[in-house]
Design an enzyme around this catalytic site. Structure first.
Site, PDB file in Angstrom:
ATOM      1  CB  CYS A 217      67.611 -17.871  80.597  1.00  0.00           C
ATOM      2  SG  CYS A 217      65.864 -17.815  81.077  1.00  0.00           S
TER       3      CYS A 217
ATOM      4  CD  GLU B 266      66.970 -14.456  82.737  1.00  0.00           C
ATOM      5  OE1 GLU B 266      67.806 -14.762  83.598  1.00  0.00           O
ATOM      6  OE2 GLU B 266      65.753 -14.756  82.857  1.00  0.00           O
TER       7      GLU B 266
ATOM      8  CG  HIS C 156      63.088 -18.032  83.728  1.00  0.00           C
ATOM      9  ND1 HIS C 156      64.199 -18.781  83.997  1.00  0.00           N
ATOM     10  CD2 HIS C 156      62.109 -18.506  84.544  1.00  0.00           C
ATOM     11  CE1 HIS C 156      63.908 -19.679  84.924  1.00  0.00           C
ATOM     12  NE2 HIS C 156      62.638 -19.536  85.255  1.00  0.00           N
TER      13      HIS C 156
ATOM     14  CB  CYS D 131      68.024 -20.883  84.679  1.00  0.00           C
ATOM     15  SG  CYS D 131      66.936 -20.744  83.232  1.00  0.00           S
TER      16      CYS D 131
END
Length: 164
Positions: free
Chosen positions: A109, A82, A80, A106
């Protein structure tokens, strides 16, 4: 003649969210292009990232689908935005930094955000709000004292031309 500064320049939040969204344009994901920008307390960008496969994993060798058997989808492979932004910070101290991202993070993350010392998460969309992953993220952010806020941009569109 007195010349004054121009009107209509971007505020910090819109600027950094714009950098996050521009970073997301690097993603090859056909369904979701998420970008992230991490900013230290001095308003300096210390990390950017977007969602994609890990270094060395060909974008043509792994699946981009969202449905089917788990190993035949993108989910076990994609990093992801992040996490990529945190990893791309090259070991800089992120304590007290603000993370700008297109989608609310999420739970996976959220763990990395908390562990890195980031103190605020600014996001645009919360379209997965009620899912278990987002509920877990919010719980961890609250317990760890990380501030979250949904950005309401002052400008709705930023037009960028590479033709100067």
């Amino acid at each position: 003649m007195i010349v004054k500064k121009r009107d209509g320049y971007l505020c910090w939040d819109d600027y950094f969210m714009g950098v996050a969204l521009l970073s997301g344009k690097r993603s090859k994901d056909p369904s979701t292009q998420v970008g992230c920008c991490i900013v230290n307390p001095e308003k300096k960008i210390v990390g950017v990232g977007y969602n994609g496969f890990p270094k060395g994993c060909s974008d043509d060798s792994l699946p981009w689908g969202r449905e089917g058997d788990f190993l035949e989808t993108k989910y076990p492979y994609v990093c992801h935005a992040e996490l990529n932004a945190i990893l791309n910070s090259n070991g800089l101290v992120l304590k007290g930094s603000t993370l700008y991202v297109g989608l609310f993070p999420c739970n996976e993350c959220a763990k990395a955000i908390i562990q890195s010392g980031i103190s605020e998460v600014v996001y645009l969309s919360d379209k997965y709000h009620g899912t278990d992953s987002m509920v877990a993220s919010r719980k961890m952010f609250e317990l760890s004292g990380i501030k979250t806020r949904q950005l309401v941009p002052l400008v709705k569109d930023i037009v960028l031309s590479l033709n100067i």
